[in-house]
Each structure stands twice: as C-alpha cells, then as structure tokens.
Design a protein around this motif. Structure first.
Motif, mmCIF file in Angstrom:
data_model
loop_
_atom_site.group_PDB
_atom_site.id
_atom_site.type_symbol
_atom_site.label_atom_id
_atom_site.label_comp_id
_atom_site.label_asym_id
_atom_site.label_seq_id
_atom_site.Cartn_x
_atom_site.Cartn_y
_atom_site.Cartn_z
ATOM 1 N N ALA A 121 0.774 -1.225 0.187
ATOM 2 C CA ALA A 121 -0.066 -0.009 -0.045
ATOM 3 C C ALA A 121 0.887 1.258 -0.041
ATOM 4 C CB ALA A 121 -0.933 -0.054 1.397
ATOM 5 N N GLU A 122 2.008 1.272 0.797
ATOM 6 C CA GLU A 122 2.842 2.567 0.942
ATOM 7 C C GLU A 122 3.692 2.704 -0.592
ATOM 8 O OE1 GLU A 122 5.170 1.917 4.430
ATOM 9 O OE2 GLU A 122 3.632 2.567 5.686
ATOM 10 N N SER A 123 4.179 1.713 -1.041
ATOM 11 C CA SER A 123 4.761 1.646 -2.301
ATOM 12 C C SER A 123 3.805 2.060 -3.451
ATOM 13 C CB SER A 123 5.456 0.135 -2.590
ATOM 14 O OG SER A 123 6.087 0.275 -4.019
ATOM 15 N N MET A 124 2.489 1.539 -3.671
ATOM 16 C CA MET A 124 1.728 2.057 -4.519
ATOM 17 C C MET A 124 1.408 3.450 -4.394
ATOM 18 S SD MET A 124 -0.272 -1.583 -4.721
ATOM 19 C CE MET A 124 -1.731 -1.141 -5.652
ATOM 20 N N ALA A 125 1.145 3.846 -3.046
ATOM 21 C CA ALA A 125 0.562 5.072 -2.766
ATOM 22 C C ALA A 125 1.679 6.121 -3.295
ATOM 23 C CB ALA A 125 0.080 5.372 -1.349
ATOM 24 N N ALA A 126 3.087 5.850 -3.069
ATOM 25 C CA ALA A 126 3.824 6.600 -3.231
ATOM 26 C C ALA A 126 3.920 6.955 -4.840
ATOM 27 C CB ALA A 126 5.225 6.361 -2.810
ATOM 28 N N THR A 127 3.287 6.246 -5.690
ATOM 29 C CA THR A 127 3.364 6.660 -7.321
ATOM 30 C C THR A 127 2.236 7.373 -7.578
ATOM 31 O OG1 THR A 127 2.061 4.429 -7.923
ATOM 32 C CG2 THR A 127 4.538 4.220 -7.404
ATOM 33 N N ILE A 128 1.222 7.617 -6.787
ATOM 34 C CA ILE A 128 0.154 8.311 -7.069
ATOM 35 C C ILE A 128 0.190 9.878 -6.053
ATOM 36 C CG2 ILE A 128 -2.481 8.493 -6.912
ATOM 37 C CD1 ILE A 128 -2.428 5.435 -7.381
ATOM 38 N N VAL A 129 0.359 9.445 -4.950
ATOM 39 C CA VAL A 129 0.643 10.729 -4.037
ATOM 40 C C VAL A 129 2.093 10.790 -3.493
ATOM 41 C CG1 VAL A 129 -0.224 12.004 -2.153
ATOM 42 C CG2 VAL A 129 -1.833 10.863 -3.549
ATOM 43 N N ALA A 130 2.941 11.603 -4.010
ATOM 44 C CA ALA A 130 4.290 11.720 -3.545
ATOM 45 C C ALA A 130 4.654 11.735 -1.991
ATOM 46 C CB ALA A 130 4.851 13.039 -4.031
ATOM 47 N N LEU A 131 5.425 11.119 -1.472
ATOM 48 C CA LEU A 131 5.860 10.980 -0.115
ATOM 49 C C LEU A 131 6.097 12.321 0.351
ATOM 50 C CD1 LEU A 131 8.281 8.028 0.149
ATOM 51 C CD2 LEU A 131 6.008 8.341 1.324
ATOM 52 N N PRO A 132 5.721 12.775 1.582
ATOM 53 C CA PRO A 132 5.481 14.018 2.028
ATOM 54 C C PRO A 132 7.213 14.465 2.187
ATOM 55 C CG PRO A 132 4.095 12.913 3.386
ATOM 56 C CD PRO A 132 4.788 12.051 2.473
ATOM 57 N N GLY A 133 7.727 15.562 1.510
ATOM 58 C CA GLY A 133 8.861 15.866 1.424
ATOM 59 C C GLY A 133 9.451 15.844 -0.046
ATOM 60 N N THR A 134 8.720 15.114 -0.631
ATOM 61 C CA THR A 134 9.144 14.842 -2.183
ATOM 62 C C THR A 134 8.250 15.137 -3.177
ATOM 63 O OG1 THR A 134 8.376 12.500 -2.312
ATOM 64 C CG2 THR A 134 10.461 12.749 -1.181
ATOM 65 N N SER A 135 7.246 15.996 -2.833
ATOM 66 C CA SER A 135 6.364 16.576 -3.735
ATOM 67 C C SER A 135 6.558 17.852 -4.253
ATOM 68 C CB SER A 135 5.092 16.454 -3.077
ATOM 69 O OG SER A 135 3.827 17.278 -3.834
ATOM 70 N N GLU A 136 6.400 17.865 -5.701
ATOM 71 C CA GLU A 136 6.643 19.220 -6.238
ATOM 72 C C GLU A 136 5.430 20.194 -5.678
ATOM 73 O OE1 GLU A 136 8.991 18.647 -10.497
ATOM 74 O OE2 GLU A 136 6.664 18.734 -10.372
ATOM 75 N N HIS A 137 4.620 19.615 -5.318
ATOM 76 C CA HIS A 137 3.333 20.788 -4.918
ATOM 77 C C HIS A 137 3.988 21.565 -3.549
ATOM 78 C CE1 HIS A 137 0.124 19.738 -7.169
ATOM 79 N NE2 HIS A 137 0.261 18.635 -7.346
ATOM 80 N N GLN A 138 4.802 21.003 -2.958
ATOM 81 C CA GLN A 138 5.597 21.691 -1.768
ATOM 82 C C GLN A 138 6.605 22.529 -2.124
ATOM 83 O OE1 GLN A 138 5.979 17.362 0.444
ATOM 84 N NE2 GLN A 138 6.181 19.071 1.974
ATOM 85 N N LEU A 139 7.006 22.511 -3.533
ATOM 86 C CA LEU A 139 8.081 23.274 -4.046
ATOM 87 C C LEU A 139 7.452 24.690 -4.320
ATOM 88 C CD1 LEU A 139 11.066 23.202 -4.942
ATOM 89 C CD2 LEU A 139 10.276 22.563 -7.381
ATOM 90 N N GLY A 140 6.107 24.625 -4.671
ATOM 91 C CA GLY A 140 5.138 25.792 -5.073
ATOM 92 C C GLY A 140 5.407 26.084 -6.856
ATOM 93 N N LEU A 141 6.188 25.237 -7.251
ATOM 94 C CA LEU A 141 6.067 25.507 -8.561
ATOM 95 C C LEU A 141 4.947 24.394 -9.541
ATOM 96 C CD1 LEU A 141 10.111 25.492 -9.260
ATOM 97 C CD2 LEU A 141 8.171 27.403 -9.110
ATOM 98 N N ALA A 142 4.363 23.695 -9.141
ATOM 99 C CA ALA A 142 3.419 22.831 -9.702
ATOM 100 C C ALA A 142 2.041 23.016 -9.282
ATOM 101 C CB ALA A 142 3.894 21.383 -9.342
ATOM 102 N N VAL A 143 1.247 22.601 -10.397
ATOM 103 C CA VAL A 143 -0.050 22.922 -10.214
ATOM 104 C C VAL A 143 -0.903 21.475 -11.111
ATOM 105 C CG1 VAL A 143 -0.447 25.287 -10.143
ATOM 106 C CG2 VAL A 143 -0.158 24.328 -12.284
ATOM 107 N N ASP A 144 -2.296 21.151 -10.443
ATOM 108 C CA ASP A 144 -2.774 20.237 -11.037
ATOM 109 C C ASP A 144 -4.048 21.053 -11.921
ATOM 110 O OD1 ASP A 144 -1.307 18.208 -10.307
ATOM 111 O OD2 ASP A 144 -2.730 17.847 -8.592
ATOM 112 N N ILE A 145 -4.043 21.029 -13.340
ATOM 113 C CA ILE A 145 -5.260 21.795 -13.960
ATOM 114 C C ILE A 145 -5.989 20.748 -14.546
ATOM 115 C CG2 ILE A 145 -5.613 23.538 -15.662
ATOM 116 C CD1 ILE A 145 -2.920 24.637 -15.192
#
Length: 270
Positions: A161-185
C-alpha cells in the motif's frame, strides 16, 4: 512487487489505480479551498519574476524530436530544482507565495506566467480549473496517508500500500506541490484525475501551449520509471520558457533534462 502490478503502470490500465485516483480527487476537491492547500512558510524569499516571456514575443515553433537537445549549463537554479522520490525538497528551501485564482497559490516567481496561461486558455473558449497548487507538509502527509488507507482497504499489505501510494501521491517532502512550482489543472467540464483527462479540450490546449509560458507536463506517459510517478495528464510544472521549450521539443522529462536519471527504480516499477 509482482509483475502483474508492475504492468499496471500502463496509463490506460484502470484498476486499482483508477479507483485510487477517483478517491484522490475527492480529497483534493474541485476548486480546493485555500484553507486546505495553503500553509504558512517561515522566512520567505522574495525574488524577481524571471524566465517568462509574453506569448507575443515568442516566434519559435515546437516539433517533437528526441534527436538533438542541449542540456542546461546550470541546473542549480530555482526553476530547475528537482524534487522526486530520490531527491527530496532541499532542507533550506523557502518560498514566497502569491495567490492566483480559485484560492490557489504558487511561488510568486511563476504566478504571472501561470495566470497568463490560464487567461489565454480561456480566451480559446476553454474552461481550465486549478484544482491543486502549493501544499504544506501537513496537507501532503494527509493526502498520502489517505491513499495508503485506500489501498489497505482493497486488501493490499502495508508495504504494498505504501509503495503503490507513493506513485500516486508523493511521499511528504518529495512532492513538487511543496516546491510551489507545480499545479494540477483539469477541464472544468471533466474534473476526474485519470488518464482520460488527456482527451479533454483543456488538456489538449495545455499540452500544446504550456511550454510557451514556461510549464511542462511533468509526468508524461512512458517516463514513470524515471520520474517515480504515474502518468498524470493534469500536473504541470514551471521550469522557465527556455527549459520548457527544450523538454517539450525533445520529448523528455525533467530528470533527463538535468541529467539526473541514474537513480534506482522504485519497487513499484521493477
């Protein structure tokens, strides 16, 4: 991970990831209130907006080819910061947010380009909607935990579950959304986060024109072994016009562009 799961990375394969993505869109919401996705940032930096040119000043055209492309001279610039399963958010990362539309916010250095892209998409009689932008560590953790629980409820082991989830929702600390340069449109007329999003008029327009504003489709088809993330025809990342043009023209991903492809492939794709 068994071969059956490895084969499920095919973007047209809908189970179990299709169910997971449908669950995820409920978590993100359609419009995503600012109170959910925005968070405070300590010690923000305020830097000038760079890297974006109005569309009227661009005279080049894109023809997709993988034959020739030039790597950047300097990959250690803010707009090329690589964040993926093997490259977490820099410890010294700081950000100055700027609100855009629908209660969303991004790094202020790419906000003008993002708004111009949205405005021009609407000028083409289309209806784009930003459903996710900057996320705090807490929000990313909540989304990841929910995705893990979704797979657990389907009968997968904790490790799976953890391995599969990480391919859909990035592990906290590894998400571009936290970088502030990514958007889902998404297309306002079809707000489901699944591979068929690519067939909407909004996505067809964005995939053709996003580079003109310095954005790329960050997780393209057939690049999941390099990005660590499944095909997402809704996730756009700001890299600047120069880089976006090369990446789009060459049909490569950001990892290839910055020369960071010599990484171990996660279990989910082995």
């Amino acid at each position: 991970m068994d071969n059956n799961f490895a084969s499920s990375i095919d973007s047209k394969h809908r189970h179990p990831r299709s169910l997971a993505l449908r669950s995820l869109v409920l978590l993100l919401g359609f419009g995503c209130a600012a109170s959910l996705l925005l968070g405070s940032c300590a010690h923000p930096r305020i830097l000038p907006l760079t890297g974006w040119l109005p569309k009227s000043s661009l005279s080049v055209s894109i023809s997709r080819t993988t034959s020739h492309w030039k790597a950047p001279d300097d990959t250690h610039v803010w707009n090329l910061t690589l964040v993926n399963p093997w490259n977490p958010l820099p410890e010294d990362h700081s950000i100055s947010l700027k609100q855009v539309e629908s209660g969303q916010a991004v790094d202020q250095r790419c906000a003008e380009a993002l708004q111009a892209m949205m405005d021009d998409c609407r000028a083409a009689d289309l209806s784009p909607l930003i459903c996710s932008s900057y996320r705090t560590q807490e929000t990313q953790q909540s989304l990841y935990d929910a995705q893990v629980n979704d797979f657990l409820s389907q009968g997968y082991s904790r490790e799976e579950a953890e391995s599969m989830a990480a391919t859909i929702v990035a592990l906290p600390g590894t998400s571009e959304h936290q970088l502030g340069l990514a958007v889902d449109i998404v297309d306002q007329n079809y707000q489901i986060l699944e591979s068929s999003q690519e067939d909407t008029p909004v996505q067809r327009w964005l995939m053709e024109h996003c580079w003109e504003y310095g954005f790329i489709l960050r997780y393209p088809e057939e690049k999941s072994d390099l990005t660590g993330i499944i095909y997402e025809p809704w996730h756009y990342r700001y890299v600047g016009v120069e880089a976006a043009k090369v990446i789009t023209q060459a049909g490569i991903c950001l990892e290839e562009y910055v020369g960071a492809t010599a990484k171990a492939v996660p279990d989910s794709f082995s």
